[in-house]
Design an enzyme around this catalytic site. Structure first.
Site, PDB file in Angstrom:
ATOM      1  N   GLY A 170      62.026  90.138  90.274  1.00 27.79           N
ATOM      2  CA  GLY A 170      63.049  90.206  91.313  1.00 27.79           C
ATOM      3  C   GLY A 170      62.913  89.110  92.366  1.00 27.79           C
ATOM      4  O   GLY A 170      63.901  88.463  92.737  1.00 27.79           O
ATOM      5  N   ILE A 171      61.691  88.877  92.837  1.00 29.42           N
ATOM      6  CA  ILE A 171      61.492  87.890  93.910  1.00 29.42           C
ATOM      7  C   ILE A 171      61.720  86.475  93.371  1.00 29.42           C
ATOM      8  O   ILE A 171      62.427  85.667  93.976  1.00 29.42           O
ATOM      9  CB  ILE A 171      60.066  88.010  94.506  1.00 29.42           C
ATOM     10  CG1 ILE A 171      59.844  89.397  95.112  1.00 29.42           C
ATOM     11  CG2 ILE A 171      59.831  86.934  95.559  1.00 29.42           C
ATOM     12  CD1 ILE A 171      58.388  89.714  95.461  1.00 29.42           C
ATOM     13  N   THR A 216      53.644  83.112  97.449  1.00 29.61           N
ATOM     14  CA  THR A 216      54.004  84.287  98.262  1.00 29.61           C
ATOM     15  C   THR A 216      53.581  85.560  97.520  1.00 29.61           C
ATOM     16  O   THR A 216      54.013  86.651  97.879  1.00 29.61           O
ATOM     17  CB  THR A 216      55.527  84.355  98.514  1.00 29.61           C
ATOM     18  OG1 THR A 216      56.202  84.297  97.260  1.00 29.61           O
ATOM     19  CG2 THR A 216      55.999  83.240  99.427  1.00 29.61           C
ATOM     20  N   ALA A 217      52.744  85.404  96.468  1.00 28.89           N
ATOM     21  CA  ALA A 217      52.370  86.575  95.646  1.00 28.89           C
ATOM     22  C   ALA A 217      51.062  87.165  96.179  1.00 28.89           C
ATOM     23  O   ALA A 217      51.078  88.015  97.080  1.00 28.89           O
ATOM     24  CB  ALA A 217      52.272  86.166  94.187  1.00 28.89           C
ATOM     25  N   ARG A 218      49.943  86.708  95.647  1.00 22.51           N
ATOM     26  CA  ARG A 218      48.634  87.131  96.134  1.00 22.51           C
ATOM     27  C   ARG A 218      47.700  85.930  96.059  1.00 22.51           C
ATOM     28  O   ARG A 218      47.732  85.169  95.078  1.00 22.51           O
ATOM     29  CB  ARG A 218      48.068  88.277  95.278  1.00 22.51           C
ATOM     30  CG  ARG A 218      48.750  89.620  95.465  1.00 22.51           C
ATOM     31  CD  ARG A 218      48.506  90.239  96.851  1.00 22.51           C
ATOM     32  NE  ARG A 218      49.098  91.556  96.996  1.00 22.51           N
ATOM     33  CZ  ARG A 218      50.289  91.814  97.542  1.00 22.51           C
ATOM     34  NH1 ARG A 218      51.034  90.815  97.987  1.00 22.51           N
ATOM     35  NH2 ARG A 218      50.718  93.049  97.653  1.00 22.51           N
ATOM     36  N   ASP A 265      51.595  81.847 101.876  1.00 22.03           N
ATOM     37  CA  ASP A 265      51.785  83.039 102.709  1.00 22.03           C
ATOM     38  C   ASP A 265      50.670  84.045 102.464  1.00 22.03           C
ATOM     39  O   ASP A 265      50.560  85.044 103.160  1.00 22.03           O
ATOM     40  CB  ASP A 265      53.140  83.675 102.356  1.00 22.03           C
ATOM     41  CG  ASP A 265      53.501  84.826 103.287  1.00 22.03           C
ATOM     42  OD1 ASP A 265      53.273  84.698 104.512  1.00 22.03           O
ATOM     43  OD2 ASP A 265      54.010  85.866 102.805  1.00 22.03           O
ATOM     44  N   GLU A 311      42.340  87.966 102.821  1.00 17.75           N
ATOM     45  CA  GLU A 311      43.088  88.207 104.069  1.00 17.75           C
ATOM     46  C   GLU A 311      42.401  89.279 104.904  1.00 17.75           C
ATOM     47  O   GLU A 311      41.858  90.233 104.335  1.00 17.75           O
ATOM     48  CB  GLU A 311      44.517  88.657 103.726  1.00 17.75           C
ATOM     49  CG  GLU A 311      45.308  87.566 103.041  1.00 17.75           C
ATOM     50  CD  GLU A 311      46.687  88.029 102.577  1.00 17.75           C
ATOM     51  OE1 GLU A 311      47.161  89.083 103.051  1.00 17.75           O
ATOM     52  OE2 GLU A 311      47.285  87.330 101.748  1.00 17.75           O
ATOM     53  N   HIS A 318      50.880  86.140 105.800  1.00 20.15           N
ATOM     54  CA  HIS A 318      51.479  87.164 104.932  1.00 20.15           C
ATOM     55  C   HIS A 318      52.737  87.772 105.578  1.00 20.15           C
ATOM     56  O   HIS A 318      52.775  88.955 105.918  1.00 20.15           O
ATOM     57  CB  HIS A 318      50.459  88.264 104.598  1.00 20.15           C
ATOM     58  CG  HIS A 318      50.780  88.978 103.309  1.00 20.15           C
ATOM     59  ND1 HIS A 318      49.832  89.379 102.405  1.00 20.15           N
ATOM     60  CD2 HIS A 318      51.966  89.372 102.774  1.00 20.15           C
ATOM     61  CE1 HIS A 318      50.403  89.988 101.377  1.00 20.15           C
ATOM     62  NE2 HIS A 318      51.714  89.990 101.589  1.00 20.15           N
ATOM     63  N   GLY A 344      55.710  87.740 104.099  1.00 20.81           N
ATOM     64  CA  GLY A 344      56.691  87.922 103.022  1.00 20.81           C
ATOM     65  C   GLY A 344      57.691  89.044 103.209  1.00 20.81           C
ATOM     66  O   GLY A 344      58.856  88.910 102.838  1.00 20.81           O
ATOM     67  N   THR A 345      57.258  90.164 103.750  1.00 19.04           N
ATOM     68  CA  THR A 345      58.213  91.282 103.904  1.00 19.04           C
ATOM     69  C   THR A 345      58.405  91.652 105.374  1.00 19.04           C
ATOM     70  O   THR A 345      58.891  92.736 105.689  1.00 19.04           O
ATOM     71  CB  THR A 345      57.722  92.536 103.147  1.00 19.04           C
ATOM     72  OG1 THR A 345      56.425  92.892 103.641  1.00 19.04           O
ATOM     73  CG2 THR A 345      57.637  92.291 101.661  1.00 19.04           C
TER      74      THR A 345
END
Ligand SMILES: O=CC(=O)O
Length: 304
Positions: A138-139, A218-220, A244, A249, A267, A269-270
């Site tokens: 989706g992303i 932007t994943a991990r 990101d 982290e 981070h 992203g959301t």
């Protein structure tokens, strides 16, 4: 959410504890700061208490040992879709900043300068360049749609072709991965973190990118071999990075801070009210459906 620490959470799950009778729970990544990862110890305690459903608020669920949950008959749902816009636009920002050298320019301005550090020869338009999406879910698909408007050329690699991929997204299977990497101006990472994806973007993969290519993540953080990425920034093989996410982290490797061509975010992203709202509704709807119908709809792939 009201447990100040892991011991309190585990005690609450014991007979007579404050969570006695709980059958489903809503989980957010921020709980890790107090309770820690959902590892075997927590999952054993949840199973013993009779918990049957974890409605995780987030797309990535690497903080939960989901295979052990499966063994213990605790179902897990996540919030796919709800994060797509916010995470894809984060990736898009990082890609533009990396290609146009905007992060360095802003740092120069904030330090009282103007264009003294800008080298037009290092800045690039997006138009006509090739974006390689590693993991078109989706992303990745949302990012591809945004980039296609420029237009950028879009290529992607998944284990299998994504049936939702538009015709203008060219698929490269495992047998053609090297070919895709050699064509990419930007590699954007969107695979989930699992045992099989730790360090997936390794030295070999990075070196197959053309000189001057950009990596966006932007994943991990752990999906990329960070020392290999830093070496490639040091010797100029990578033109820039936009990150990101980081392996440990909220720690950020101080070496990354030194690179003028690294755009770094904590981070984000959301981190929009729209995305957070969609994610909460989606996670809670899964919990509601579990309670009222016996099953939520966003069951993670490991359970299918
Ligand atoms: O990183 C954010 C998420 O996994 O939703």
């Amino acid at each position: 959410m009201d447990s100040p620490d892991r011991a309190d959470f585990l005690a609450g799950l014991k007979p007579g504890g404050k969570y006695e009778g709980v059958v489903g729970l809503y989980r957010h990544n921020v709980s890790t700061d107090r309770i820690g990862l959902f590892d075997k110890e927590i999952i054993d305690a949840l199973a013993a208490a009779g918990v049957k459903w974890i409605a995780h608020n987030g797309a990535g669920y690497d903080q939960i040992d989901v295979l052990y949950c499966k063994e213990k008959d605790i179902w897990v749902s996540n919030t796919p879709g709800a994060v797509d816009d916010a995470t894809a636009t984060t990736g898009f920002y990082l890609m533009i900043s990396a290609l146009r050298c905007f992060s360095r320019a802003e740092r120069t301005l904030r330090a009282g300068g103007w264009k003294s550090t800008h080298k037009p020869g290092e800045a690039h338009d997006l138009t006509g360049r090739t974006l390689a999406v590693l993991g078109l879910g989706g992303i990745g698909l949302r990012l591809a749609e945004l980039a296609h408007a420029f237009p950028m050329r879009i290529v992607y690699h998944n284990r299998r072709p994504n049936p939702d991929a538009p015709a203008w997204c060219e698929y490269f299977g495992a047998d053609r991965l090297d070919e895709m990497l050699a064509q990419a101006d930007v590699l954007s990472v969107h695979v989930p973190l699992k045992d099989s994806t730790v360090g997936m973007v390794d030295e070999t993969m990075i070196r197959k990118l053309k000189r001057g290519a950009v990596i966006v993540n932007t994943a991990r953080g752990k999906v990329i071999d960070e020392p290999a990425m830093i070496r490639a920034l040091e010797d100029g093989h990578l033109g820039a990075v936009g990150l990101d996410v980081f392996p440990d982290e909220p720690q950020v490797n101080p070496r990354l801070l030194d690179f003028p061509n690294a755009t770094l975010l904590p981070h984000m992203g959301t981190e929009t009210c729209d995305s957070q709202k969609k994610m909460e509704i989606r996670a809670l709807s899964n919990l509601r459906d579990f309670l009222t119908k016996g099953k939520g709809f966003d069951i993670i792939p490991e359970f299918k």
